[in-house]
Design an enzyme around this catalytic site. Sequence first.
Site, short mmCIF file in Angstrom:
data_model
loop_
_atom_site.label_atom_id
_atom_site.label_comp_id
_atom_site.label_asym_id
_atom_site.label_seq_id
_atom_site.Cartn_x
_atom_site.Cartn_y
_atom_site.Cartn_z
N CYS A 161 0.96 1.95 8.66
CA CYS A 161 1.23 1.02 7.57
C CYS A 161 0.63 -0.36 7.82
CB CYS A 161 2.74 0.91 7.36
SG CYS A 161 3.64 0.51 8.84
N CYS A 184 8.68 -5.41 14.49
CA CYS A 184 8.38 -4.53 15.63
C CYS A 184 7.03 -4.92 16.25
CB CYS A 184 8.34 -3.07 15.17
SG CYS A 184 9.90 -2.57 14.41
N CYS A 216 3.70 -2.98 15.22
CA CYS A 216 3.46 -2.70 13.79
C CYS A 216 2.67 -3.82 13.13
CB CYS A 216 4.80 -2.52 13.09
SG CYS A 216 4.64 -2.32 11.31
N GLU A 250 0.79 -1.23 0.00
CA GLU A 250 0.00 0.00 0.00
C GLU A 250 0.82 1.27 0.00
OE1 GLU A 250 -2.13 -1.29 3.48
OE2 GLU A 250 -1.06 0.14 4.70
N CYS A 252 3.44 8.48 0.74
CA CYS A 252 4.09 7.53 1.64
C CYS A 252 4.17 6.18 0.91
CB CYS A 252 3.25 7.45 2.91
SG CYS A 252 3.85 6.27 4.08
N CYS A 294 7.53 -7.28 6.27
CA CYS A 294 8.78 -6.76 6.83
C CYS A 294 9.39 -7.81 7.74
CB CYS A 294 8.49 -5.49 7.63
SG CYS A 294 9.98 -4.70 8.26
N1 SAH Z 1 10.41 0.27 8.39
C1 SAH Z 1 10.63 1.65 8.40
C2 SAH Z 1 9.65 2.43 7.56
C3 SAH Z 1 8.24 1.96 7.57
S1 SAH Z 1 7.38 2.08 9.10
C4 SAH Z 1 10.63 2.18 9.82
O1 SAH Z 1 10.27 1.45 10.73
O2 SAH Z 1 11.06 3.32 10.00
C5 SAH Z 1 6.99 3.80 9.08
C6 SAH Z 1 6.62 4.39 10.41
O3 SAH Z 1 5.33 3.90 10.82
C7 SAH Z 1 7.62 4.02 11.50
O4 SAH Z 1 8.10 5.14 12.17
C8 SAH Z 1 6.77 3.13 12.37
O5 SAH Z 1 7.22 3.18 13.67
C9 SAH Z 1 5.38 3.69 12.20
N2 SAH Z 1 4.33 2.80 12.68
C10 SAH Z 1 4.27 1.45 12.59
N3 SAH Z 1 3.17 0.99 13.22
C11 SAH Z 1 2.53 2.06 13.74
C12 SAH Z 1 1.33 2.24 14.49
N4 SAH Z 1 0.57 1.21 14.86
N5 SAH Z 1 0.97 3.51 14.85
C13 SAH Z 1 1.72 4.56 14.45
N6 SAH Z 1 2.85 4.45 13.73
C14 SAH Z 1 3.26 3.22 13.38
FE1 SF4 Z 2 9.14 -3.10 9.71
FE2 SF4 Z 2 6.97 -2.07 10.81
FE3 SF4 Z 2 9.23 -2.18 12.21
FE4 SF4 Z 2 9.03 -0.46 10.14
S1 SF4 Z 2 7.85 -0.40 12.03
S2 SF4 Z 2 10.74 -1.84 10.63
S3 SF4 Z 2 7.72 -1.65 8.78
S4 SF4 Z 2 8.08 -3.94 11.46
#
Ligand code: SAH
Ligand code: SF4
Length: 362
Positions: A335, A115, A118, A90, A104, A111
């Site tokens: 995301c 995390c 996420c 997306e 974005c 991934c």
């Molecule tokens: N993998 C990279 C880029 C994609 S994630 C990274 O982690 O930086 C992009 C952003 O979305 C990151 O800062 C991540 O912490 C945030 N993100 C992921 N899940 C989220 C959530 N549930 N609420 C708010 N931000 C979130």
């Molecule tokens: Fe991957 Fe989501 Fe962590 Fe970004 S925030 S590194 S997309 S698992």
Amino acid sequence: MQDIFSLSLNALGIMLEDAGFQKFRAKQIYHWLYVRYVEDFEAMDNLPKDLKTYLNQTFTSTSAQICKEEKSCDGSVKYLFQTQDNLSYEAVFLKMKDDKFTLCLSSQVGCKVGCSFCLTAKGGFMRNLSAGEIVYQVLAIKKQQGIPHNKAINIVYMGMGEPLDNLENVTKAIKILAELDGLSISTRRQTISTSGIAPKIKKLGALNLGVQLAISLHAVDDKLRTELMPINKAYNIQAIIDEVVQFPIDNRKRVMFEYLMIDGLNDGLDSAKKLVVLLNKLKAKVNLIYFNPHEGSIYKRPSAEKMEAFREFLLKKGLLCTIRESKGLDISAACGQLRERAITQDEDTQHDNKQKEIQWAY
Ligand code: SAH
Ligand code: SF4
């Protein structure tokens, strides 16, 4: 068939030359694709017939397609793309203040980083996106939104995936997007967000592309950061800071530190205090992000008061800090969430079972 959107202007020119055509034809093709938004080679009416035949036989412009979109009442739109091998990823179109546009983009399907907060991580990892699949997000959205070719837009690699885990294709895409005869999005308008793969930050810096860097920090001590982001075991906070210090940035720019605020976990002033100490000697700015809850998540969104108090504290200590506008909350802002919803809906229709747990399509 080769994906036309994966080719730099130079690479396309060389291919054309090798096939017996003139190199300048590549510029014409780029102009049709990226300035006039025409993907059908037959409609490129300043190209000779034999070149159109060659293009039709050699290249595809349909390696990904928009298959679903969701509009938010604040004007942002989330697009779901489908690949030829039936995977989905997306991208989000965001209307910022002052009528500025930000896109974005995703860099991977899923991934590996894992995390805990996420949604993308929950599905695991499927594959890297090709440079063309990355580039096409921009072209398709510009076309869909009717954005004039010369309107300046910003790109953030903050969709699905870890861009530095797909560095080769992401840097290829960055260069294609920046091509002056094409979309012409300066590398200075492109921001890579990373969970902090230290050696890859070094590698990206050595490429000297002029891109902006954003670090997803989210915690000020290694214990909590490892809980939230297991990658912290391999590259801890200090290892990341050491790389950021070395990273080449424009004199007028700062490295952005993204800080996901989670209720009761990292949103207190004790954390703010540690953050100031940590970023003290860097050219940094902080972007506070509201945790965006999703089904099954154990974390909560903090109050606006907590966010504001945290920001005030940083500002008072001289650290630049903004709060990320909660764009598209009604369409699930973070995301992975549109994709997840589409998959769940599909399965609900197929099995007519609304109670069952979410099944991942990986
Ligand atoms: N993998 C990279 C880029 C994609 S994630 C990274 O982690 O930086 C992009 C952003 O979305 C990151 O800062 C991540 O912490 C945030 N993100 C992921 N899940 C989220 C959530 N549930 N609420 C708010 N931000 C979130
Ligand atoms: Fe991957 Fe989501 Fe962590 Fe970004 S925030 S590194 S997309 S698992």
